[in-house]
Design an enzyme around this catalytic site. Structure first.
Site, PDB file in Angstrom:
ATOM      1  N   PRO A 291      30.267  17.233  39.129  1.00 38.64           N
ATOM      2  CA  PRO A 291      31.305  18.081  39.051  1.00 38.64           C
ATOM      3  C   PRO A 291      30.996  19.354  38.106  1.00 38.64           C
ATOM      4  CG  PRO A 291      32.094  16.505  37.561  1.00 38.64           C
ATOM      5  CD  PRO A 291      30.767  15.900  38.152  1.00 38.64           C
ATOM      6  N   ARG A 293      32.552  23.045  39.380  1.00 38.79           N
ATOM      7  CA  ARG A 293      33.955  23.944  39.588  1.00 38.79           C
ATOM      8  C   ARG A 293      35.154  23.071  39.148  1.00 38.79           C
ATOM      9  NH1 ARG A 293      34.424  27.671  44.232  1.00 38.79           N
ATOM     10  NH2 ARG A 293      32.553  26.317  44.955  1.00 38.79           N
ATOM     11  N   CYS A 361      32.876  51.455  41.187  1.00 33.25           N
ATOM     12  CA  CYS A 361      32.742  52.629  42.140  1.00 33.25           C
ATOM     13  C   CYS A 361      32.279  52.018  43.105  1.00 33.25           C
ATOM     14  CB  CYS A 361      31.795  53.399  41.495  1.00 33.25           C
ATOM     15  SG  CYS A 361      31.913  55.081  42.516  1.00 33.25           S
ATOM     16  N   GLU A 362      33.145  51.067  43.965  1.00 34.62           N
ATOM     17  CA  GLU A 362      32.710  50.335  45.400  1.00 34.62           C
ATOM     18  C   GLU A 362      34.189  50.144  45.966  1.00 34.62           C
ATOM     19  OE1 GLU A 362      30.101  49.352  46.806  1.00 34.62           O
ATOM     20  OE2 GLU A 362      28.757  49.903  45.260  1.00 34.62           O
ATOM     21  N   TYR A 390      32.104  30.362  37.986  1.00 30.76           N
ATOM     22  CA  TYR A 390      31.457  31.375  38.749  1.00 30.76           C
ATOM     23  C   TYR A 390      32.225  32.584  38.507  1.00 30.76           C
ATOM     24  CZ  TYR A 390      29.772  27.191  40.834  1.00 30.76           C
ATOM     25  OH  TYR A 390      29.275  26.061  40.981  1.00 30.76           O
TER      26      TYR A 390
END
Length: 439
Positions: A291, A293, A361-362, A390
């Protein structure tokens, strides 16, 4: 709104985690800020570990550290008596720095370097999960050079892919990982490993997917693996003493997700392994799971300061925060979904739906689409839930944005476990051009 672990609304009408007011956390550490509920991590770990113990099954629960790896997190894993799964030299180095017992470390990866394999052998880690033929040859050669032996598992692809509630059975799984069970690769790898006096083949490993919300995939994988183990037993007398069924246990990110308790996964896995052992007249192998996450995902919350807003009439309202794809790339990478509240006034009435934009800046730097919120301004703090897996581990310095700090909270106590990066940290490895001298 569903709260996780120790999270609740305190008497100041603020979001509180681990007995600590999140507004006070922001005042002390700034934003963005990763906050981990340590008590919830312990609870999740014990849910897996204690079920095996209660049922009297010899097992190893190995935390998959790719989900979130820091010295403090590895120390917490050690405290809870778990093993540790690493997938790189960096994760192994972190484990060593945390003084984690090396005999309880398992090393995964589809392209381990010679340096990483040397490192694993030098520290005498407990097990190397061999993924391919090149690695098998390298490992045998390195063991010969170092006059040493090592324990291994063979990673196999059983032809089952699982994600959420979907299961796909394939003859030969299209995957970059492992030896295929159906086309003879696994048999060839096993023969090579058994012929070496430098390798002890403990057993086999598989990993069928991620965010899995029931046990069907694990049952199917167990059946297919035991079919092969029975062939290997009768064909060349090999008995697997370890069966590693990997991880992928799902968590709740939004109301749409319906995970099951850790004990349910473990009980069903044990039941099916016992069924197969009886069917093929084998000894019960030691069961390993990984395990990642499911230990840290819902224990993590990211806190942001609200910044600018932009209203596009009859389309949507954008609310920007001081983080984004640098601290949580999952929404941009694969459209991951999250829930959030205003940490400083979570009980206020919802007045609108807004879309939470990051500061990179996306145009794709969006954290949450269509989030119900009270009217927010730049004095507010946004708490995004279930960012413990993550988030930090995939964080980056895009746009030269420093990575946030990490704070552990438990029983009203806070501990800074990762410092906030500074601008000096960003350029620490840069090398300036030397002055060009014309001849």
């Amino acid at each position: 709104m569903h709260f996780y672990g120790s999270a609740k609304i305190n008497n100041r009408h603020h979001l509180e985690i681990g007995g600590v007011d999140t507004v006070e956390l922001v005042e002390k550490y700034g934003t963005p800020l990763y906050v981990y509920d340590v008590a919830l991590i312990r609870e999740r770990a014990r849910g897996f570990r204690d079920t095996f113990k209660r049922l009297g099954i010899k097992a190893q629960v190995a935390y998959a550290s790719k989900a979130f790896s820091t010295i403090a997190m590895v120390q917490l894993v050690k405290e809870e008596g778990l093993s540790l799964d690493v997938v790189s030299g960096g994760e192994l180095y972190t484990a060593i720095a945390a003084q984690f017992p090396t005999e309880k470390i398992h090393f995964h990866g589809n392209n381990k370097s010679i340096e990483e394999l040397k490192m694993a052998l030098d520290y005498q880690i407990g097990c190397i999960v061999v993924d391919n033929f090149l690695e098998l040859h390298l490992l045998m050669d390195l063991c010969e050079q170092k006059d040493t032996k090592t324990q291994i598992l063979l990673r196999v692809t059983p032809g089952i892919e699982a994600h959420t509630h979907d299961y796909i059975l394939t003859g030969q799984e299209d995957s970059k990982f492992g030896f295929d069970l159906q086309n003879g690769q696994a048999e060839k790898a096993l023969r090579m490993a058994l012929e070496s006096d430098r390798l002890e083949v403990l057993g086999v490993h598989c990993h069928i997917g991620s965010q899995i919300f029931d046990t069907t995939g694990f049952v199917l994988a167990t059946k297919k693996i035991f079919e092969k183990l029975n062939e290997w037993k009768s064909g060349f007398g090999y008995i697997s003493t370890v069966l590693n069924l990997g991880g992928g246990f799902g968590i709740r990110y939004t109301q749409e997700d319906e995970p099951i308790p850790a004990s349910s996964y473990v009980e069903e896995i044990i039941s099916e392994v016992k069924n197969q052992v009886v069917k093929y007249n084998m000894e019960l192998p030691e069961i390993w799971i990984e395990p990642g996450r499911s230990l840290v995902g819902d224990a993590g919350t990211t806190l942001y300061k609200i910044g600018s807003t932009k209203e596009v009439p009859d389309v949507r309202k954008y609310v920007a925060v001081d983080g984004g794809m640098t601290d949580n790339i999952r929404p941009a990478l694969y459209q991951a979904k999250y829930e959030a509240v205003l940490a400083n006034r979570p009980l206020d009435e919802v007045e609108e739906k807004v879309s939470i934009a990051g500061k990179c800046c996306e145009s794709g730097d969006m954290l949450i689409w269509d989030l119900p919120l009270p009217k927010a301004d730049n004095n507010d703090v946004l708490a995004v839930f279930c960012t413990g897996a993550y988030g930090y581990s995939m964080s980056n310095n895009y746009n030269r944005i420093p990575r946030p700090p990490v704070v552990f909270v438990e029983n009203g106590i806070t501990q800074l476990v990762v410092k906030r990066e500074s601008f000096d940290d960003l350029i620490r490895l840069d090398v300036a051009l030397k002055e060009q001298v014309k001849l």
